[in-house]
Scaffold this motif. Structure first.
Motif, PDB file in Angstrom:
ATOM      1  N   GLU A 121       0.854  -1.186   0.000  1.00  0.00           N
ATOM      2  CA  GLU A 121       0.000   0.000   0.000  1.00  0.00           C
ATOM      3  C   GLU A 121       0.891   1.237   0.000  1.00  0.00           C
ATOM      4  OE1 GLU A 121      -4.151  -0.359   1.996  1.00  0.00           O
ATOM      5  OE2 GLU A 121      -2.706  -1.048   3.466  1.00  0.00           O
ATOM      6  N   ILE A 154      -2.127   7.328   0.232  1.00  0.00           N
ATOM      7  CA  ILE A 154      -3.194   7.151   1.221  1.00  0.00           C
ATOM      8  C   ILE A 154      -3.275   8.360   2.155  1.00  0.00           C
ATOM      9  CG2 ILE A 154      -3.901   5.776   3.233  1.00  0.00           C
ATOM     10  CD1 ILE A 154      -2.718   3.336   1.727  1.00  0.00           C
ATOM     11  N   THR A 159      -6.561  10.672   2.343  1.00  0.00           N
ATOM     12  CA  THR A 159      -7.268  10.683   3.628  1.00  0.00           C
ATOM     13  C   THR A 159      -7.434  12.101   4.160  1.00  0.00           C
ATOM     14  OG1 THR A 159      -6.390   8.487   4.142  1.00  0.00           O
ATOM     15  CG2 THR A 159      -7.267   9.773   5.980  1.00  0.00           C
ATOM     16  N   ARG A 211      -8.070   4.495   0.103  1.00  0.00           N
ATOM     17  CA  ARG A 211      -7.157   3.376  -0.175  1.00  0.00           C
ATOM     18  C   ARG A 211      -7.578   2.694  -1.478  1.00  0.00           C
ATOM     19  NH1 ARG A 211      -4.030   1.436   4.236  1.00  0.00           N
ATOM     20  NH2 ARG A 211      -4.237   2.802   6.046  1.00  0.00           N
ATOM     21  N   ALA A 249      -3.317   2.505  -4.870  1.00  0.00           N
ATOM     22  CA  ALA A 249      -2.350   2.442  -3.768  1.00  0.00           C
ATOM     23  C   ALA A 249      -1.610   1.116  -3.766  1.00  0.00           C
ATOM     24  CB  ALA A 249      -3.066   2.657  -2.431  1.00  0.00           C
ATOM     25  N   TYR A 305      -6.642  -4.404   6.036  1.00  0.00           N
ATOM     26  CA  TYR A 305      -5.748  -3.690   5.119  1.00  0.00           C
ATOM     27  C   TYR A 305      -4.896  -4.687   4.366  1.00  0.00           C
ATOM     28  CZ  TYR A 305      -6.642   0.885   7.346  1.00  0.00           C
ATOM     29  OH  TYR A 305      -7.212   2.037   7.816  1.00  0.00           O
ATOM     30  N   PRO A 306      -4.818  -4.563   3.032  1.00  0.00           N
ATOM     31  CA  PRO A 306      -5.621  -3.667   2.202  1.00  0.00           C
ATOM     32  C   PRO A 306      -7.102  -4.018   2.309  1.00  0.00           C
ATOM     33  CG  PRO A 306      -4.453  -5.252   0.838  1.00  0.00           C
ATOM     34  CD  PRO A 306      -3.914  -5.411   2.218  1.00  0.00           C
TER      35      PRO A 306
END
Length: 463
Positions: A200, A205, A209, A228, A232, A301-302
């Motif tokens: 990522e 990100i 964000t 995300r 990414a 995540y991811p």
């Protein structure tokens, strides 16, 4: 006399399928035959109507031991593995303290050995110039591979990961720049072991964000996906493949979630590069459309993505681009999973649902019974250098065997989990297909859902 006979089971490997009898003595397979032998056995399991696999392997497990044993510990995670039909797990290195050199490796190995209900291998953690010169000694100790959390900051004291990096924090090592990452690839390449990445792009990100307005999206999960995006993952994988090409490092992409990554891995493989990939059941079974039903338990995540990503992932598993499927078992307490998706931790339990969900995939026609042996047994063992000791049913190898019933129907009940944590996105799901025996080196450690309560017999597997 044999210690154990498994008779009349349909034995499945990637290469063959048919009714066979398996004879075991002193923890090893001594015969796999279509004819019953004259010599008797101390115990016989009649596997008529059942399918007999090389012991299933989960290469991606976070047992939280040490550092966060209120969420999980190795005793319970390995009991969960046994309950889920898994005979070998690979423990991730981001414990507290992290596995970054020989000293921390030996300490953690001793800790895990005292609690292991299944056999286990260990990962080493890459932390740049802080341990580039320690990777060879870790390799010599027997770590299966090295993990690099691309784009994450690191705690200076414990070397644990910092998920929400604040440049004002003086006790944090900032995320590594591209030059430092390239040096990590060079150092791992010298060991001959794989470098596996959490892919990522932290800079992208962070920027997205900072600008997202949650109220502008259908729900909070859509806002999270906007922060995300597939890009990414794609950016990091693109760079990593080029680093692999230049350094000769064996690159493994962890928990692939984006359709673009499947294409990138496939192209790299077609170009004869040393690139492999994995995915997890939560990406294969869940999409953004499940958020309203599941809520915060879906966060990982991811992130879980969209239907088109899911379809491409299944395609990658079926055609062999994604060579293995693993759980990414990442327990948390239920309380920790309450609140905003932007604040709660990511991850869920997976050891007890990995095999059943992939058996459901067989029943749904997404993969074959033999492909199940490939993605959960043979390919994981080959990729990490423990084949044929693990992941096979060859004579002379460890008698690790998973016996499953493709007709057994049940409902996932999180309260029945062996894990300390009960956090799962699959609670209440109806599944057809379940492990019924887990056999570790000839010892029955799970029978009809009940895990043995004797002293743990798991061993460390050096790779």
């Amino acid at each position: 006399m044999y210690d154990l006979l498994i008779k009349n089971g349909t034995v499945v490997t990637p290469e063959s399928i048919g009714v066979r009898h398996i004879y075991i003595r002193e923890e090893k397979i001594v015969a796999v035959t279509s004819e019953l032998l004259e010599e008797s056995a101390k115990r016989t399991i009649d596997a008529t109507g059942l399918y007999v696999y090389p012991g299933f392997i989960d290469t991606h497990v976070h047992s939280r031991d040490g550092g966060s044993t209120h969420k999980e510990d190795f005793y319970h995670s390995t009991k969960a593995a046994a309950a889920g039909g898994i005979t070998t797990i690979f423990e991730m290195p981001n414990a507290v303290p992290a596995v970054v050199d020989k000293e921390s490796f030996e300490r953690q190995k001793a800790n895990l050995l005292s609690k292991a209900n299944v056999d286990f291998a260990m990962w080493g953690l890459c932390i740049g110039e802080l341990n580039n010169d320690k990777l060879q000694e870790l390799s010599d100790c027997g770590v299966g591979a090295f993990k690099f959390f691309w784009g994450y900051a690191i705690d200076k004291k414990t070397y644990s990961l910092i998920y929400n990096y604040d440049p004002e924090n003086q006790d944090v090592i900032p995320p590594f720049d591209d030059g430092a990452v390239y040096e990590i690839f060079q150092a791992v390449a010298k060991t001959g072991k794989p470098i596996a990445i959490h892919a990522e792009n932290a800079d992208l990100i962070k920027s997205l964000t900072a600008n997202v307005k949650v109220e502008e999206y259908e729900n909070e999960f859509e806002a999270l996906l906007a922060c995300r995006p597939n890009l990414a993952e794609e950016l990091v994988v693109n760079t990593a493949i080029q680093y692999s090409k230049e350094t000769g490092a064996r690159l493994h992409i962890l928990h692939i979630s984006a359709k673009e990554t499947v294409d990138l891995v496939k192209k790299a493989q077609e170009d004869q590069l040393k690139v492999t990939g994995e995915t997890c059941p939560h990406y294969l079974y869940l999409t953004n459309e499940d958020y309203d039903r599941i809520g915060s338990m879906i966060k990982c995540y991811p992130p879980v993505r969209r239907k088109e990503d899911q379809e491409k992932l299944w395609e990658g598993v079926k055609n062999g681009t994604l060579m293995l499927v693993c759980s990414d078992h990442a327990p948390h307490t239920p309380e920790e999973k309450e609140g905003s998706l932007f604040q709660i931790p990511s991850g869920m339990c997976g050891l007890e649902t990995l095999v059943p969900l992939m058996m459901q995939a067989v029943n749904d026609g997404k993969i074959s019974k033999q492909q199940l042996a490939s993605v959960l047994s043979e390919e994981p063992a080959k990729m990490f250098g423990i084949y044929p000791q693990k992941g096979s049913l060859e004579t002379g190898t460890d008698a690790d065997i998973s016996i499953v019933d493709f007709e057994k129907e049940y409902v996932v009940d999180k309260e029945a989990f062996q894990s300390i944590s009960k956090v799962t996105a699959f609670d209440g799901m109806k599944i057809k297909g379940k492990p019924v025996y887990t056999i570790l080196r000839g010892n029955v450690i799970m029978e009809q859902g009940k895990v043995q309560e004797e002293t743990p017999i798991g061993k460390f597997i050096k790779t």
